[in-house]
Scaffold this motif. Structure first.
Motif, PDB file in Angstrom:
ATOM      1  N   ARG A 193       4.362 -14.064 -40.922  1.00  0.00           N
ATOM      2  CA  ARG A 193       4.342 -14.475 -39.510  1.00  0.00           C
ATOM      3  C   ARG A 193       3.135 -13.909 -38.764  1.00  0.00           C
ATOM      4  O   ARG A 193       2.894 -14.268 -37.613  1.00  0.00           O
ATOM      5  N   GLU A 194       2.414 -12.989 -39.406  1.00  0.00           N
ATOM      6  CA  GLU A 194       1.335 -12.286 -38.716  1.00  0.00           C
ATOM      7  C   GLU A 194       0.032 -12.324 -39.523  1.00  0.00           C
ATOM      8  O   GLU A 194      -0.452 -11.292 -39.994  1.00  0.00           O
ATOM      9  N   PRO A 195      -0.525 -13.500 -39.722  1.00  0.00           N
ATOM     10  CA  PRO A 195      -1.750 -13.579 -40.537  1.00  0.00           C
ATOM     11  C   PRO A 195      -2.906 -12.770 -39.967  1.00  0.00           C
ATOM     12  O   PRO A 195      -3.731 -12.247 -40.729  1.00  0.00           O
ATOM     13  N   GLN A 196      -2.970 -12.623 -38.654  1.00  0.00           N
ATOM     14  CA  GLN A 196      -4.049 -11.823 -38.067  1.00  0.00           C
ATOM     15  C   GLN A 196      -3.895 -10.349 -38.432  1.00  0.00           C
ATOM     16  O   GLN A 196      -4.900  -9.663 -38.684  1.00  0.00           O
ATOM     17  N   ARG A 231       4.064 -15.170 -50.034  1.00  0.00           N
ATOM     18  CA  ARG A 231       4.974 -16.296 -50.154  1.00  0.00           C
ATOM     19  C   ARG A 231       4.309 -17.526 -49.522  1.00  0.00           C
ATOM     20  O   ARG A 231       3.220 -17.446 -48.961  1.00  0.00           O
ATOM     21  N   ILE A 232       5.004 -18.671 -49.557  1.00  0.00           N
ATOM     22  CA  ILE A 232       4.461 -19.853 -48.893  1.00  0.00           C
ATOM     23  C   ILE A 232       4.919 -19.924 -47.437  1.00  0.00           C
ATOM     24  O   ILE A 232       4.447 -20.769 -46.685  1.00  0.00           O
ATOM     25  N   GLY A 233       5.817 -19.019 -47.060  1.00  0.00           N
ATOM     26  CA  GLY A 233       6.307 -18.970 -45.694  1.00  0.00           C
ATOM     27  C   GLY A 233       7.616 -18.209 -45.655  1.00  0.00           C
ATOM     28  O   GLY A 233       8.128 -17.780 -46.702  1.00  0.00           O
ATOM     29  N   VAL A 234       8.173 -18.041 -44.457  1.00  0.00           N
ATOM     30  CA  VAL A 234       9.469 -17.387 -44.306  1.00  0.00           C
ATOM     31  C   VAL A 234      10.329 -18.176 -43.316  1.00  0.00           C
ATOM     32  O   VAL A 234       9.817 -18.843 -42.403  1.00  0.00           O
ATOM     33  N   ASP A 235      11.628 -18.097 -43.532  1.00  0.00           N
ATOM     34  CA  ASP A 235      12.624 -18.662 -42.625  1.00  0.00           C
ATOM     35  C   ASP A 235      12.287 -20.100 -42.250  1.00  0.00           C
ATOM     36  O   ASP A 235      12.113 -20.934 -43.125  1.00  0.00           O
ATOM     37  N   ASP A 236      12.178 -20.393 -40.953  1.00  0.00           N
ATOM     38  CA  ASP A 236      11.999 -21.773 -40.508  1.00  0.00           C
ATOM     39  C   ASP A 236      10.541 -22.217 -40.445  1.00  0.00           C
ATOM     40  O   ASP A 236      10.247 -23.302 -39.929  1.00  0.00           O
ATOM     41  N   GLN A 237       9.635 -21.417 -40.957  1.00  0.00           N
ATOM     42  CA  GLN A 237       8.238 -21.825 -40.967  1.00  0.00           C
ATOM     43  C   GLN A 237       8.051 -23.074 -41.839  1.00  0.00           C
ATOM     44  O   GLN A 237       8.759 -23.273 -42.830  1.00  0.00           O
ATOM     45  N   ASP A 238       7.087 -23.902 -41.459  1.00  0.00           N
ATOM     46  CA  ASP A 238       6.712 -25.058 -42.266  1.00  0.00           C
ATOM     47  C   ASP A 238       5.558 -24.629 -43.174  1.00  0.00           C
ATOM     48  O   ASP A 238       4.426 -24.454 -42.707  1.00  0.00           O
ATOM     49  N   LYS A 273       9.520 -20.064 -50.355  1.00  0.00           N
ATOM     50  CA  LYS A 273       9.762 -19.327 -49.108  1.00  0.00           C
ATOM     51  C   LYS A 273      10.573 -18.066 -49.384  1.00  0.00           C
ATOM     52  O   LYS A 273      11.230 -17.938 -50.412  1.00  0.00           O
ATOM     53  N   ALA A 274      10.571 -17.182 -48.396  1.00  0.00           N
ATOM     54  CA  ALA A 274      11.525 -16.079 -48.357  1.00  0.00           C
ATOM     55  C   ALA A 274      12.388 -16.277 -47.115  1.00  0.00           C
ATOM     56  O   ALA A 274      11.852 -16.466 -46.019  1.00  0.00           O
ATOM     57  N   TRP A 275      13.697 -16.272 -47.310  1.00  0.00           N
ATOM     58  CA  TRP A 275      14.610 -16.316 -46.172  1.00  0.00           C
ATOM     59  C   TRP A 275      15.007 -14.881 -45.840  1.00  0.00           C
ATOM     60  O   TRP A 275      15.740 -14.239 -46.585  1.00  0.00           O
ATOM     61  N   LEU A 276      14.494 -14.389 -44.732  1.00  0.00           N
ATOM     62  CA  LEU A 276      14.703 -12.985 -44.381  1.00  0.00           C
ATOM     63  C   LEU A 276      16.069 -12.749 -43.759  1.00  0.00           C
ATOM     64  O   LEU A 276      16.539 -11.611 -43.720  1.00  0.00           O
ATOM     65  N   GLN A 277      16.697 -13.796 -43.289  1.00  0.00           N
ATOM     66  CA  GLN A 277      18.045 -13.704 -42.731  1.00  0.00           C
ATOM     67  C   GLN A 277      18.961 -14.590 -43.556  1.00  0.00           C
ATOM     68  O   GLN A 277      18.720 -15.781 -43.710  1.00  0.00           O
ATOM     69  N   GLY A 278      20.007 -13.987 -44.128  1.00  0.00           N
ATOM     70  CA  GLY A 278      21.017 -14.783 -44.811  1.00  0.00           C
ATOM     71  C   GLY A 278      20.948 -14.767 -46.329  1.00  0.00           C
ATOM     72  O   GLY A 278      21.906 -15.174 -46.982  1.00  0.00           O
ATOM     73  N   LEU A 279      19.827 -14.331 -46.898  1.00  0.00           N
ATOM     74  CA  LEU A 279      19.715 -14.249 -48.348  1.00  0.00           C
ATOM     75  C   LEU A 279      19.326 -12.836 -48.752  1.00  0.00           C
ATOM     76  O   LEU A 279      18.522 -12.193 -48.084  1.00  0.00           O
ATOM     77  N   ASN A 321      16.633 -14.484 -52.918  1.00  0.00           N
ATOM     78  CA  ASN A 321      15.315 -14.987 -52.539  1.00  0.00           C
ATOM     79  C   ASN A 321      14.422 -15.263 -53.744  1.00  0.00           C
ATOM     80  O   ASN A 321      13.380 -15.909 -53.601  1.00  0.00           O
ATOM     81  N   ARG A 322      14.822 -14.786 -54.916  1.00  0.00           N
ATOM     82  CA  ARG A 322      14.049 -15.074 -56.120  1.00  0.00           C
ATOM     83  C   ARG A 322      14.475 -16.383 -56.769  1.00  0.00           C
ATOM     84  O   ARG A 322      13.810 -16.854 -57.695  1.00  0.00           O
ATOM     85  N   ASP A 323      15.583 -16.972 -56.300  1.00  0.00           N
ATOM     86  CA  ASP A 323      16.120 -18.156 -56.971  1.00  0.00           C
ATOM     87  C   ASP A 323      16.462 -19.324 -56.050  1.00  0.00           C
ATOM     88  O   ASP A 323      16.269 -20.476 -56.426  1.00  0.00           O
TER      89      ASP A 323
END
Length: 337
Positions: free
Chosen positions: A116-119, A141-148, A174-180, A185-187
């Motif tokens: 979420r913080e590429p800068q 990762r390719i993104g997290v949570d609701d990111q496209d 993706k990585a789901w940081l909430q709920g998984l 998150n590896r599967d």
């Protein structure tokens, strides 16, 4: 290493950094099976290096090269200080973790949440590059949570590469940081290899490697038609013998049958030295249970290593007994698995 690979079109095979698994004992074993695979440490937090027992955290066996140190953190100054400290240990690469989804990592505001913080990641890479004498790379990762991911990942890669990252390893889910959980998150999040392929197409002059869900060298070969490198994690740990074919399949060396008794002898000598210094045998042998999957005697091999190695006073003779349980298909000296 990465510039040379890009220049001559060669590929890189890596064993992924895995917390609690890819310690120095694990890496020493892996090096006995492949002379060329790029090995990674577990993720080590920058604060631990700055304030902790540096030799315990950063020490390794000289045979482990080529070896990359993976760091965790989000403070550019602390990461730069960790890189300065690590310089004395002679790693071949410094890698920044932007992919771990564990709660501990999230609470420290690093790992996958940095997608979420590429800068911030770019500033970290710049700071690390300023003091590093070896390539600074990023595993993401390719993104997290609701990111496209189709929007987020290209922008992330652009910023990190512009900051000086010499290679990017993409875990293509993706990585789901909430709920998984970290294990889930590896599967569970679906893999998107095609997105990683497109990133490589958009960055022909940047080394881009792929990770996630790759279980054998046939799959690795397929990915290497599109990518500069391939990284295997759990499959290389749980079925360790696949590493014996890496040098011929990936690096083009003449295929030879593994000298399994030579591996046995090296691991016995290594374990004897470690135990003599006060270590416990099972610290070494726990990483060996993934050898010989599917061979007659493999179950007994695992039983011996898992039970006998934990007994007080256990020494390298346990390794000899475990190898003796394997019914090799060909000659007892050099057999292929």
């Amino acid at each position: 290493m990465y510039e040379k690979a890009l220049a001559n079109g060669s590929k890189i095979f890596a064993v992924a950094p895995m917390i609690d698994w890819t310690d120095t004992h694990c890496r020493f074993l892996h090096r006995q099976l492949s002379a060329h695979a790029l090995l990674y440490t577990e993720m080590i937090v920058a604060d631990a290096i700055i304030h902790g027992q540096r030799d315990r955290l950063l020490g390794y066996h000289a045979e482990e090269h080529p070896l990359a140190l993976q760091l965790g953190g989000s403070d550019p100054a602390k990461l730069a200080e960790a890189v300065r400290i690590a310089a004395d240990y002679g790693y071949d690469e410094i890698n920044l973790n932007v992919g771990c989804p564990s709660d501990r990592v999230q609470s420290g505001t690093f790992g996958a949440c940095l997608m979420r913080e590429p800068q911030t990641v770019a500033r970290c890479v710049e700071a690390m590059n300023a003091v590093a004498a070896v390539p600074v790379t990023v595993k993401c990762r390719i993104g997290v949570d609701d990111q496209d991911p189709k929007t987020v990942l290209p922008d992330f890669i652009d910023q990190v590469v512009s900051a000086g990252a010499q290679a990017i390893w993409i875990h293509a889910r993706k990585a789901w940081l909430q709920g998984l959980s970290p294990k889930e998150n590896r599967d569970i999040p679906p893999l998107d290899y095609s997105l990683a392929y497109r990133i490589k197409q958009d960055h022909p002059d940047v080394f881009i490697g792929i990770n996630g869900g790759i279980t054998d060298l046939d799959q690795a070969d397929d990915h290497l038609k599109h990518m500069d490198g391939v990284m295997i994690g759990r499959a290389a740990y749980h079925n360790t013998s696949i590493l014996a074919d890496v040098d011929s399949r990936i690096y083009g060396e003449t295929a030879v049958e593994p000298d399994w008794l030579g591996v046995r002898d090296k691991m016995m000598a290594y374990a004897e030295n470690y135990v003599a210094k006060g270590g416990r045998l099972n610290h070494v042998t726990r990483h060996m249970v993934g050898l010989f999957q599917g061979l007659p005697g493999a179950r007994r091999f695992r039983q011996i290593l898992s039970s006998d190695a934990t007994r007080p006073g256990a020494g390298p003779e346990v390794i000899a007994a475990a190898f003796a349980a394997i019914n090799f298909e060909n000659s007892p000296e050099t057999v292929a698995v």
